[in-house]
Design an enzyme around this catalytic site. Sequence first.
Site, PDB file in Angstrom:
ATOM      1  N   SER A  36       7.241 -29.330  23.022  1.00 14.19           N
ATOM      2  CA  SER A  36       6.973 -30.752  23.243  1.00 14.19           C
ATOM      3  C   SER A  36       6.164 -31.004  24.508  1.00 14.19           C
ATOM      4  O   SER A  36       5.276 -31.863  24.525  1.00 14.19           O
ATOM      5  CB  SER A  36       8.288 -31.534  23.300  1.00 14.19           C
ATOM      6  OG  SER A  36       8.933 -31.492  22.049  1.00 14.19           O
ATOM      7  N   ARG A  50      19.025 -32.594  30.155  1.00 15.91           N
ATOM      8  CA  ARG A  50      17.988 -33.508  30.650  1.00 15.91           C
ATOM      9  C   ARG A  50      18.294 -34.946  30.258  1.00 15.91           C
ATOM     10  O   ARG A  50      17.484 -35.838  30.473  1.00 15.91           O
ATOM     11  CB  ARG A  50      16.619 -33.107  30.090  1.00 15.91           C
ATOM     12  CG  ARG A  50      16.483 -33.318  28.595  1.00 15.91           C
ATOM     13  CD  ARG A  50      15.107 -32.983  28.091  1.00 15.91           C
ATOM     14  NE  ARG A  50      15.062 -33.097  26.638  1.00 15.91           N
ATOM     15  CZ  ARG A  50      14.143 -32.535  25.865  1.00 15.91           C
ATOM     16  NH1 ARG A  50      13.199 -31.806  26.415  1.00 15.91           N
ATOM     17  NH2 ARG A  50      14.170 -32.690  24.555  1.00 15.91           N
ATOM     18  N   PRO A  95       9.487 -28.313  33.680  1.00 12.02           N
ATOM     19  CA  PRO A  95      10.293 -29.118  34.604  1.00 12.02           C
ATOM     20  C   PRO A  95      11.492 -29.835  33.997  1.00 12.02           C
ATOM     21  O   PRO A  95      12.527 -29.949  34.644  1.00 12.02           O
ATOM     22  CB  PRO A  95       9.295 -30.154  35.138  1.00 12.02           C
ATOM     23  CG  PRO A  95       7.947 -29.671  34.752  1.00 12.02           C
ATOM     24  CD  PRO A  95       8.134 -28.850  33.521  1.00 12.02           C
ATOM     25  N   LYS A 108      12.951 -37.647  24.597  1.00 10.25           N
ATOM     26  CA  LYS A 108      11.497 -37.446  24.564  1.00 10.25           C
ATOM     27  C   LYS A 108      10.731 -38.421  25.457  1.00 10.25           C
ATOM     28  O   LYS A 108       9.498 -38.420  25.444  1.00 10.25           O
ATOM     29  CB  LYS A 108      10.988 -37.565  23.114  1.00 10.25           C
ATOM     30  CG  LYS A 108      11.596 -36.542  22.158  1.00 10.25           C
ATOM     31  CD  LYS A 108      11.235 -35.103  22.544  1.00 10.25           C
ATOM     32  CE  LYS A 108      11.876 -34.101  21.598  1.00 10.25           C
ATOM     33  NZ  LYS A 108      11.506 -32.700  21.938  1.00 10.25           N
ATOM     34  N   ASP A 118      12.948 -32.703  15.746  1.00 11.07           N
ATOM     35  CA  ASP A 118      13.067 -31.617  16.718  1.00 11.07           C
ATOM     36  C   ASP A 118      14.496 -31.449  17.203  1.00 11.07           C
ATOM     37  O   ASP A 118      15.054 -30.350  17.169  1.00 11.07           O
ATOM     38  CB  ASP A 118      12.144 -31.874  17.902  1.00 11.07           C
ATOM     39  CG  ASP A 118      12.082 -30.683  18.847  1.00 11.07           C
ATOM     40  OD1 ASP A 118      11.975 -29.545  18.343  1.00 11.07           O
ATOM     41  OD2 ASP A 118      12.141 -30.878  20.064  1.00 11.07           O
ATOM     42  N   HIS A 154      16.931 -28.349  16.090  1.00  8.42           N
ATOM     43  CA  HIS A 154      17.436 -27.353  17.039  1.00  8.42           C
ATOM     44  C   HIS A 154      18.895 -26.985  16.790  1.00  8.42           C
ATOM     45  O   HIS A 154      19.357 -25.952  17.265  1.00  8.42           O
ATOM     46  CB  HIS A 154      17.294 -27.863  18.469  1.00  8.42           C
ATOM     47  CG  HIS A 154      15.940 -27.641  19.059  1.00  8.42           C
ATOM     48  ND1 HIS A 154      15.340 -26.404  19.097  1.00  8.42           N
ATOM     49  CD2 HIS A 154      15.069 -28.503  19.658  1.00  8.42           C
ATOM     50  CE1 HIS A 154      14.159 -26.515  19.692  1.00  8.42           C
ATOM     51  NE2 HIS A 154      13.965 -27.772  20.025  1.00  8.42           N
ATOM     52  N   HIS A 168       4.571 -30.162  17.333  1.00  8.29           N
ATOM     53  CA  HIS A 168       4.856 -28.767  16.976  1.00  8.29           C
ATOM     54  C   HIS A 168       5.775 -28.775  15.766  1.00  8.29           C
ATOM     55  O   HIS A 168       6.296 -29.817  15.371  1.00  8.29           O
ATOM     56  CB  HIS A 168       5.523 -28.012  18.138  1.00  8.29           C
ATOM     57  CG  HIS A 168       6.810 -28.651  18.598  1.00  8.29           C
ATOM     58  ND1 HIS A 168       7.993 -28.524  17.910  1.00  8.29           N
ATOM     59  CD2 HIS A 168       7.084 -29.442  19.667  1.00  8.29           C
ATOM     60  CE1 HIS A 168       8.941 -29.193  18.537  1.00  8.29           C
ATOM     61  NE2 HIS A 168       8.407 -29.777  19.603  1.00  8.29           N
TER      62      HIS A 168
END
EC number: 5.4.2.12
Length: 540
Positions: free
Chosen positions: A75, A204, A270, A342, A409, A413, A451
């Site tokens: 991503s 995150r 990051p 995202k 996504d 996962h 992706h």
Amino acid sequence: MSKFSSKNINKTKVPESPVVLAILDGWGHREENLDNAIKNANTPIMDSLWHAYPHTLINASGADVGLPNGQMGNSEVGHLTIGSGRIIQQELVRITNVVKNNQLTQVNELKEMANSIKKKKGTLHITGLCSDGGVHSHIDHLLGLIKWASEEHIEKVAIHIITDGRDTPAKSAYKYIRQIEDCIKKFKVGEIASICGRYWIMDRNLIWERTEKAFVNLTDPNGKKIDISPADYLNKSYNANITDEFLEPIRISKDFLKDEDSLICFNFRPDRARQIIKALSEKEFDNFKRKSIPDVDILTFTQYEANLPVKIAFPPESLNNFIGQIVSENGLKQYRTAETEKYPHVTYFFNGGVEVPSPGEQRHLIPSPRVATYDMAPEMSAEELTISCSNAIKTGQYSFVVINFANPDMVGHTGNMAAAIKAIETVDRCIGKIVNATGEMGGSILITADHGNAELMKGPDGEPWTAHTINKVPLIFIEGEKRKIPNMGNEIYLRENAGLADIAPTLLQLLNLPIPKEMTGKSLIKEIELKGFNKVVQHV
């Protein structure tokens, strides 16, 4: 100032209709039905759009996004490539070249850290995601650091392993631990000090209790050392159905972060390294109570966030003339939206690592659901995101709109096929509403992905496939009645053999804005048969 500033370009009035970029994160293309959540889902909207409107398949991995050939996209890289309109050599390639050429000893910040460690007689702690997934890190970089520590005659090295199981098979950690152990033996320096699954230390989503658990394992002077080998710990966890991503943090040596020590974090991406580094480095920190705050020197491989009190081994290279910058400098307003997972991608990464919005750039964050894993809520926050974005489109304020749907996504996962199918069907419904909102305003829309992921849910061994893929991704173009392509006839086509870098030039063409020389991508638009939105509305 950019060469394409508003001082030297004729400004375009804000149009009443937008150009919309919809990114279906992780929606790859694969013909086979087996283990393909996208093919097995009920997707009347995307099916209708694919057959009714101009479309193509574009490359989103390897050299087409600045990665090694055969390396799956991700991503961060995808949004960076889309926003920049060019192929940028990614940090994976940049750092790998330094390691392979045995040039770590020439990196100034590493030199300074080595000298400081030896002067203080402290311990060098090294942490990062230990796998060859290549998305957030690469184990070759850790092995290179162990060799570097030996060459610098650093006596005490503690390695804090973060296990993957997300960008790699779910039970693959032993392979990487064996590589680390062999490297330690070869260079006669270092020991494995702790193990922690990425679920905890690489959150995150601002779920700070996860970060706190990892922080305590790294810093608590009273932390208990468990007398177990890494291999035995893996076996014990696997027997309890705990895979690499979710391994509980444990300490297997007496080494923990303390005053006078130094820490290197070798993750180059990051977004999933920020929270733990903030907790370890910031004096003003209130996301959880820190019982022990060791005074350590911290070096990160790349810049995780501006103004973090850490040193950076590989500072960011200056990039200019991203699409958001061009839109802003021409006096147009833009709207960026995504849910939490995202949000950095449609803002920070899409803008080339710039945290601050450009003038006229409105950002809207929709919180992701607070669940352990997203197969528990495959719809995520897509419906709320869709309503918010549709309303923004209908205001007529924005010339350029970017929306990211995280579901394919994030649920892909998890490796849960049934949940991934629900995620795909949710996004299918939502994209129809975005298309309709755009059509009502006479705007144009590009639908694509950054992706692949959800199109492959099992690996060749029959185990759940939780990583990305190297498959191409779809791109669909729908031209609006009030957003006609300038200087085009009635029939145009989309180019084949294109990549993500070609999207920004295409969008600028639709916006009737100049394409800067830094954008080496080429517009996707050739001669195609133009159609309106009427065929979409009936399916929504």
